[in-house]
Design a protein around this motif. Sequence first.
Motif, PDB file in Angstrom:
ATOM      1  N   SER A 343      27.160  37.991  36.278  1.00 24.89           N
ATOM      2  CA  SER A 343      28.216  38.704  36.270  1.00 24.89           C
ATOM      3  C   SER A 343      29.703  37.998  36.804  1.00 24.89           C
ATOM      4  CB  SER A 343      28.128  39.897  37.193  1.00 24.89           C
ATOM      5  OG  SER A 343      28.190  39.452  38.635  1.00 24.89           O
ATOM      6  N   LEU A 344      29.441  36.727  37.028  1.00 20.96           N
ATOM      7  CA  LEU A 344      30.718  35.987  37.461  1.00 20.96           C
ATOM      8  C   LEU A 344      31.414  35.450  36.328  1.00 20.96           C
ATOM      9  CD1 LEU A 344      28.983  34.294  40.681  1.00 20.96           C
ATOM     10  CD2 LEU A 344      29.983  36.397  40.425  1.00 20.96           C
ATOM     11  N   THR A 345      32.730  35.274  36.551  1.00 16.94           N
ATOM     12  CA  THR A 345      33.563  34.705  35.449  1.00 16.94           C
ATOM     13  C   THR A 345      33.930  33.383  35.749  1.00 16.94           C
ATOM     14  OG1 THR A 345      35.451  35.776  35.892  1.00 16.94           O
ATOM     15  CG2 THR A 345      34.090  37.089  34.646  1.00 16.94           C
ATOM     16  N   ALA A 346      34.326  32.523  34.784  1.00 16.07           N
ATOM     17  CA  ALA A 346      34.881  31.491  35.119  1.00 16.07           C
ATOM     18  C   ALA A 346      36.547  31.543  35.154  1.00 16.07           C
ATOM     19  CB  ALA A 346      34.744  30.387  33.874  1.00 16.07           C
ATOM     20  N   GLN A 347      36.803  32.760  34.423  1.00 19.82           N
ATOM     21  CA  GLN A 347      38.341  33.245  34.472  1.00 19.82           C
ATOM     22  C   GLN A 347      38.504  33.565  35.671  1.00 19.82           C
ATOM     23  OE1 GLN A 347      35.897  34.054  32.058  1.00 19.82           O
ATOM     24  NE2 GLN A 347      36.665  32.826  30.321  1.00 19.82           N
ATOM     25  N   ASN A 351      38.166  36.540  41.685  1.00 20.43           N
ATOM     26  CA  ASN A 351      37.784  37.655  41.369  1.00 20.43           C
ATOM     27  C   ASN A 351      36.180  37.924  41.768  1.00 20.43           C
ATOM     28  OD1 ASN A 351      40.227  38.479  40.692  1.00 20.43           O
ATOM     29  ND2 ASN A 351      40.019  38.611  38.631  1.00 20.43           N
ATOM     30  N   ASN A 352      35.571  36.855  41.735  1.00 23.96           N
ATOM     31  CA  ASN A 352      34.244  36.875  41.912  1.00 23.96           C
ATOM     32  C   ASN A 352      33.904  37.364  43.240  1.00 23.96           C
ATOM     33  OD1 ASN A 352      33.556  36.059  39.357  1.00 23.96           O
ATOM     34  ND2 ASN A 352      33.684  33.881  39.704  1.00 23.96           N
ATOM     35  N   VAL A 379      30.099  29.481  38.876  1.00 29.51           N
ATOM     36  CA  VAL A 379      30.261  29.317  37.390  1.00 29.51           C
ATOM     37  C   VAL A 379      30.587  27.879  36.962  1.00 29.51           C
ATOM     38  CG1 VAL A 379      30.979  30.404  35.247  1.00 29.51           C
ATOM     39  CG2 VAL A 379      31.325  31.448  37.509  1.00 29.51           C
ATOM     40  N   PHE A 380      30.924  27.163  37.786  1.00 25.92           N
ATOM     41  CA  PHE A 380      31.378  25.872  37.628  1.00 25.92           C
ATOM     42  C   PHE A 380      30.406  24.824  38.010  1.00 25.92           C
ATOM     43  CE2 PHE A 380      35.229  28.330  38.117  1.00 25.92           C
ATOM     44  CZ  PHE A 380      35.677  28.338  36.902  1.00 25.92           C
ATOM     45  N   GLY A 474      39.740  39.513  33.355  1.00 24.13           N
ATOM     46  CA  GLY A 474      39.951  38.161  33.279  1.00 24.13           C
ATOM     47  C   GLY A 474      39.489  37.462  32.170  1.00 24.13           C
ATOM     48  N   VAL A 475      38.408  37.847  31.462  1.00 25.01           N
ATOM     49  CA  VAL A 475      37.640  37.646  30.070  1.00 25.01           C
ATOM     50  C   VAL A 475      38.168  38.467  29.077  1.00 25.01           C
ATOM     51  CG1 VAL A 475      35.843  37.491  29.048  1.00 25.01           C
ATOM     52  CG2 VAL A 475      35.881  36.987  31.414  1.00 25.01           C
TER      53      VAL A 475
END
Lengths: 566, 319, 134
Positions: A343-347, A351-352, A379-380, A474-475
Amino acid sequence: MFDKKTLDHSQEGSSRRQAAENDHHTGHPAEKPAAGNPPNSYATVSNLPIKPLYTPADIKDQDFAQDIGFPGEYPFTRGVQATGYRGRLWTFRMFSGFGTAHDTNQRWHQLLRDGETGLSTAFDFPTLMGYDSDSPRATAEVGKCGVAIDTLADMQTLTGGIPLDKVTTSMTINPPASVLWAMYLVAAEKQGVPWDKVGGTIQNDMLKEFIAQKTFMCPPEPSIRLISDTVEFGTKYVPKFNTISISGYHIREAGATAVQELAFTIADGIAYVQDVIDRKKMDVDSFAPRLSFFFNSHIDFFEEIAKLRAGRRIWARIMQERFHAKNPRSLWMRFHTQTAGCSLTAQQPYNNIVRTTTEALAAVLAGTQSLHTNSLDEVFALPSDFAVNVALRTQQIIAEETGVINTIDPLAGSYFVEALTKEMEEKTLEYIEKIDKLGGMLSAIDRGYPQMELSNASYEYQKRIDSGERGVVGVNRYKTEEAPLTGLLKINEKVHEEQIKNLKHIKRVRDNRQVLKCLLEIKLACRSDKNVMPFVIEAVKAFASEQEICDVYRDVYGEYRDPGYF
Amino acid sequence: MENNLTEKIIRGDVRAAAKLMRGIEDNLPEATDELQKLYPYTGKAFIIGITGSPGVGKSTLVDALITSFRQRQMTVGVVAIDPSSPFTGGALLGDRVRMGKHNTDAGVFIRSLASRGWAGGLARAAISVMYVMDAMGKDVIIVEAVGSGQGEVDIRRLADTTIVVLAPGMGDEIQMMKAGILEAADVYVINKADKDGAGILKTQLEIMLGTKTDYQNEWKPLIVPAQALHGKGIDELTAALLQHKDYLYAGAEIMRRRRERAKLELAAAVEHSLRNHVKMILESEELNTLADNLAQRKTNPYLAAEQAVHKAMGKFREC
Amino acid sequence: MSPERKLRVLLGKPGLDGHDRGIKIIARGFRDAGFEVIYTGLHQNPEQIVNAAIQEDADLVGLSCLSGAHLYLFGEVVKQLRERGAGDVTVIVGGIIPAEDVPALKAAGIKEVFFPGTPIQTMVDWVKNNVKPL
Ligand SMILES: Nc1nc2c(ncn2[C@@H]2O[C@H](COP(=O)(O)OP(=O)(O)O)[C@@H](O)[C@H]2O)c(=O)[nH]1
Ligand SMILES: [Mg+2]
């Protein structure tokens, strides 16, 4: 569950609401759409439709005593502990491991100083797959995604200075679980801690590997056999250890819906229990209390709470009705929860933190026994110290500031939560029935059934995001230009060399004749129906490496290769 | 394409061969020319066709057969065909997944083909791709057809030896029997012999084959139980295949089969050629003139078509 | 003659990690975009992927890695493609990749890096704009 007057009343209320909605759609000015983007459809992250309003009518068929009841009592919908979090808080267990055993040991000490109450080991991919650091297949992977463990010596370094009778350790290890567990037990023994005082968990759940995570070594059938060996051994000699952590986490991460996660996990559990009973002729109550579960807490708040509550109820019933367990502890579905990595985003990565907090809160409201909160930068790369700290603090804030722990299962009785819990249960049971019809989970995996279900679900989910039907901040909503996140953890490239050097040294100084003898004995045990564990323990003591032992497994049982189901 | 392509291919240059196969698949004109040059170098390989319903274990069996032939020091080519989506034209070619361990063996060449709308379980390019492998000197070429229940006839015409794979619990055994499969195979594999129902399936097949007495030749199909996934029964299968090969070469059968394949090739080539002519006609200038005439009712469509085809055929003979 | 060119894409997962959710979604997305997609399966080493790409005459190779070994594994694939005379094959990658590694990956010859969250259509468009049948 309600009298007629209440139900009539509910019905009228629902009609009034429907009328209001109709007005709204025909342009009635009373209700203005809220700011921002309203969802295109009101459904969970798993695409389960949700009603605008739940009333007593939605749970009228439920029976308080039979379906909901009390914490610590059958069917355990409201939790396995009668005292909830007042008796014992959940364990703050942060998954960590990287580089050499020494590097990870240092981080563990730091985490314990910071207030963590249990350890959780991430191993690197070569270790997870049963390869030593000097294997050509390990190139560039050593110490990258976790800690590299080749021999008992590494395990001793890893656990150095940690009182193994006081701190429990969870080890995320599957195909070579027997080997790593043996190393851990011997390390404890060398600390002077007897096995009956050693607590912790080995994941040791191969079925979900074939279904979802794809860290496999031998084919399913012998994999199950090795698992049953560990269960038997644990029951006899290491009674405080959870020998399988039946995991839905990875199934969810691989794209399953909440129902699929729950259903496949429980079906896996059924397969393990059945195998131990059939193969080892053990009484279900002798080992079932040490089975534990591991679930995902995804972003859909109520769906997750309902899933976990339903899970407890289903498991209790299955253990009682299918396996005739008598010990109440055999009926307990105790679980660890991890917030959803997927559910986490790179963008907009900060916000994560908010996502993880929401997910952690759901897990706590559902009564988890143990929790890992993801770090914002996962995510990274592997998480940085800073990010891990924020994640741990998230749990501490929930526990100590929010007050959600004050009462047990606070959402019980909510029309919505109870109705959704029931729906989760019914849909899960449908899947379990289907898997039973296919001949059980092993046979279903053989046909690629759960694999294909996941593949379809994840593709459908992606299409819903791509089309904008489902919003991800963000996505596909509120996008911004941003600078890349910095300060990520870098793994020292020296780790590989160092591991190889250490391994070479050990192979030089150990008694190689003894190692060969031990390996031969493992081989014989594999070919017979003797429990392999005692032989693995002897081999580990003689400093046989992880791969040397796994090569015996591969040699006897063959290697499983990815069937690549779509 | 380069001049020395033929030479490169017969020397075994993988990249050159792959490029030519691609040219054939994509219908590039120079590829047909090249193929003609390569043709004299073909005809040596032993060609095995494999068919059976999706999921019976064809690809797994091919994987095991590759290992087996390699142990016998034979080089292997594989043409694995999967269906194209009729809606998007795309395809997901996954047969190779099961053969991954041979990816680093220089004695093995695996090529996936999408059916690209070609019926009958094969792809238009299948035969030509197979010939490129043949010219490269592969000893054995295994063609895995799309199992559709319909492709068996085509694969039989293409292969020297045809394997039909059956497995218990697929629910379509009976279906396959009805679909004329009994005429198709030289060797039957009852795969997944580790599963319940394999014995029954074998007995059923034996009975059905046993009641059939009118074998056109003396070869009575063999039935081999196997567990492709566990490498069991593979030596027996390889032996059966080689036995069939010996049988083919012992008599006139090989010539009969190759004549069948030649017909298939010819049919494909004729269709190919005609299709190109149709396209040529439809895109020609004359078509406009004919259309004008037709619109003014100076001619009728049938006569116009005759004229157009006649003219095109004339051009055809010139080239 | 009427050429019918189709884009051939080989998707592979080098290394030991088994997280194939992403690459399988892309495989289906690419198929639905009309490409011919060859999937090599999990746990392949760079040499296996390169050999498969050459045998299949892939125009594009897409790689995914979530284990942190991407710099080495992706770089090896490009390097070996070049050594084998297939340097004209486009290579794109995705997975858990720190943004700071992107320059190094591009310098190694990788054409594009896709991060988690990239819509399938974005990738399809990129491919259509940047890759032609070789
Ligand atoms: N139990 C069992 N499964 C097999 C056997 N051979 C193949 N399979 C499995 O059957 C499935 C389909 O195999 P595949 O080769 O792709 O079939 P194809 O569609 O006919 O090419 C895969 O999951 C294989 O692992 C076997 O001998 N026994
Ligand atoms: Mg196949």
